[in-house]
Scaffold this motif. Structure first.
Motif, PDB file in Angstrom:
ATOM      1  N   ILE A   1      -4.912   3.341  -7.821  1.00  0.00           N
ATOM      2  CA  ILE A   1      -6.285   2.936  -7.534  1.00  0.00           C
ATOM      3  C   ILE A   1      -7.258   4.110  -7.659  1.00  0.00           C
ATOM      4  CG2 ILE A   1      -7.809   2.054  -5.680  1.00  0.00           C
ATOM      5  CD1 ILE A   1      -5.890  -0.042  -6.689  1.00  0.00           C
ATOM      6  N   SER A   2      -6.727   5.311  -7.488  1.00  0.00           N
ATOM      7  CA  SER A   2      -7.585   6.495  -7.321  1.00  0.00           C
ATOM      8  C   SER A   2      -8.643   6.662  -8.408  1.00  0.00           C
ATOM      9  CB  SER A   2      -6.722   7.753  -7.247  1.00  0.00           C
ATOM     10  OG  SER A   2      -5.576   7.509  -6.467  1.00  0.00           O
TER      11      SER A   2
ATOM     12  N   SER B   1     -10.995  11.934  -1.160  1.00  0.00           N
ATOM     13  CA  SER B   1     -11.350  13.179  -1.847  1.00  0.00           C
ATOM     14  C   SER B   1     -10.140  13.708  -2.611  1.00  0.00           C
ATOM     15  CB  SER B   1     -11.796  14.240  -0.829  1.00  0.00           C
ATOM     16  OG  SER B   1     -12.793  13.725   0.016  1.00  0.00           O
ATOM     17  N   TYR B   2      -8.958  13.538  -2.012  1.00  0.00           N
ATOM     18  CA  TYR B   2      -7.710  13.972  -2.633  1.00  0.00           C
ATOM     19  C   TYR B   2      -6.622  12.971  -2.295  1.00  0.00           C
ATOM     20  CZ  TYR B   2     -10.061  18.503  -2.790  1.00  0.00           C
ATOM     21  OH  TYR B   2     -10.958  19.499  -2.995  1.00  0.00           O
ATOM     22  N   GLY B   3      -5.623  12.931  -3.151  1.00  0.00           N
ATOM     23  CA  GLY B   3      -4.441  12.136  -2.843  1.00  0.00           C
ATOM     24  C   GLY B   3      -4.255  10.965  -3.778  1.00  0.00           C
ATOM     25  N   LEU B   4      -3.112  10.352  -3.629  1.00  0.00           N
ATOM     26  CA  LEU B   4      -2.731   9.239  -4.489  1.00  0.00           C
ATOM     27  C   LEU B   4      -2.757   7.949  -3.686  1.00  0.00           C
ATOM     28  CD1 LEU B   4      -0.869   8.608  -7.291  1.00  0.00           C
ATOM     29  CD2 LEU B   4       0.755   8.149  -5.457  1.00  0.00           C
TER      30      LEU B   4
ATOM     31  N   LEU C   1       0.846  -1.197   0.000  1.00  0.00           N
ATOM     32  CA  LEU C   1       0.000   0.000   0.000  1.00  0.00           C
ATOM     33  C   LEU C   1       0.875   1.238   0.000  1.00  0.00           C
ATOM     34  CD1 LEU C   1      -2.331  -1.029   2.976  1.00  0.00           C
ATOM     35  CD2 LEU C   1      -2.842  -1.313   0.542  1.00  0.00           C
ATOM     36  N   GLU C   2       0.478   2.206  -0.791  1.00  0.00           N
ATOM     37  CA  GLU C   2       1.196   3.478  -0.812  1.00  0.00           C
ATOM     38  C   GLU C   2       0.167   4.595  -0.863  1.00  0.00           C
ATOM     39  OE1 GLU C   2       3.791   3.902  -4.171  1.00  0.00           O
ATOM     40  OE2 GLU C   2       4.346   5.956  -3.626  1.00  0.00           O
ATOM     41  N   LEU C   3       0.112   5.398   0.196  1.00  0.00           N
ATOM     42  CA  LEU C   3      -0.832   6.516   0.277  1.00  0.00           C
ATOM     43  C   LEU C   3      -0.048   7.814   0.358  1.00  0.00           C
ATOM     44  CD1 LEU C   3      -2.308   3.948   1.605  1.00  0.00           C
ATOM     45  CD2 LEU C   3      -3.831   5.614   2.619  1.00  0.00           C
ATOM     46  N   ARG C   4      -0.415   8.759  -0.484  1.00  0.00           N
ATOM     47  CA  ARG C   4       0.282  10.049  -0.496  1.00  0.00           C
ATOM     48  C   ARG C   4      -0.747  11.165  -0.438  1.00  0.00           C
ATOM     49  NH1 ARG C   4       5.686   8.918  -0.053  1.00  0.00           N
ATOM     50  NH2 ARG C   4       6.247   7.193  -1.409  1.00  0.00           N
TER      51      ARG C   4
END
Ligand SMILES: Nc1ncnc2c1ncn2[C@@H]1O[C@H](COP(=O)(O)OP(=O)(O)O)[C@@H](O)[C@H]1O
Ligand SMILES: [Mg+2]
Length: 244
Positions: A89-90, A78-81, A22-25
């Motif tokens: 996935i966004s 709502s925002y982000g990668l 998982l990678e959340l930015r």
């Protein structure tokens, strides 16, 4: 018929092996109720490597479930990668998200979320049913998974005929039957007493030992201490991450 793979797809496939689970930015979630907007998750960066066992803790209302629902593709940021195994996935469609949930994610909820009128075995079959597997293929897989969680003899019981701890084990069997890469659990022991909690934690530890990626939300420090990494949230942000 020839199968063409776009450059973008080829890159994604190539990235998958060594990419984090998982990678959340910069992930944010804003809820709009009427004219009032509320930002429940306010900018989260999180990398979870394959095989990690992460506990997310924090006070009630700190945004843990909101974050988990986005990770589990039950809700969109709502925002982000957001990348899963290197794949963005966004921008997926609802159908694509449903496919990702079915194939790659096993979700365990505090309230078990079993089908009340179905037997334990049928509940465990559900993800395989949505995958289009015929009954003769579903049943042996579901039975094996019920055995694995110690409920081999309870397959024909309905949820009402099972204790809370047993229902949660059925839910875990259902989460695992499709062989997901990532197991997500939102307060899985929240409704259980100490000894049932211990049984569930031992199951998660066994899953970790076989190399699955686990993210578990809890508000109990004792539960969190069993994970290999602890992430603490407050007011929609990560305020501590012992991997950093
Ligand atoms: N669907 C929703 N609409 C509006 N506000 C929400 C919604 N879901 C959660 N919230 C709010 O977002 C905040 C974080 O909630 P949640 O993610 O459930 O926290 P936690 O799981 O840590 O208790 C809370 O203030 C909650 O009231
Ligand atoms: Mg919650």
């Amino acid at each position: 018929m020839s199968i063409t793979v776009t450059t973008e797809e080829a890159t994604e496939i190539a990235e998958r092996d060594d990419a984090p689970a998982l990678e959340l930015r910069g992930i944010r979630k804003i809820y709009n109720s009427g004219s009032v907007a509320f930002e429940a998750v306010r900018g989260i960066d999180l990398i979870v490597n394959k095989g990690d066992f992460v506990a997310v803790t924090g006070a009630s209302g700190s945004g843990k479930s909101t974050l988990m629902n986005m990770i589990g593709c039950l809700d969109r940021p709502s925002y982000g990668l957001y990348r899963m195994e290197g794949e963005e996935i966004s921008h997926k469609t609802e159908n694509e998200l449903a496919e990702i949930r079915n194939r790659r994610i096993g979700f365990v909820f505090q309230s078990y979320n079993l089908l009340a009128r179905a037997t334990a075995l049928e509940n465990v079959e559900v993800p395989l049913f949505y995958r289009g597997l015929p009954r003769r293929k579903r049943v042996p897989l579901a039975k094996a998974m019920l055995e694995r969680v110690g409920l081999g003899a309870r397959g024909d019981h309905t949820p009402a005929q099972l204790s809370g701890g047993e229902q949660q084990r059925v839910a875990i069997a259902r989460a695992l039957v499709g062989d997901p890469t990532i197991v997500l659990a939102d307060e899985p022991t929240g409704n259980l007493d100490t000894s049932r909690t211990e049984e569930i934690l031992q199951l998660f530890e066994a899953l970790h030992e076989e190399g699955r990626t686990i993210v578990l939300i809890t508000h109990e420090d004792e539960v969190a201490s069993r994970a290999k990494r602890s992430v603490v949230m407050r007011d929609g942000l990560i305020i501590r991450d012992d991997a950093q």
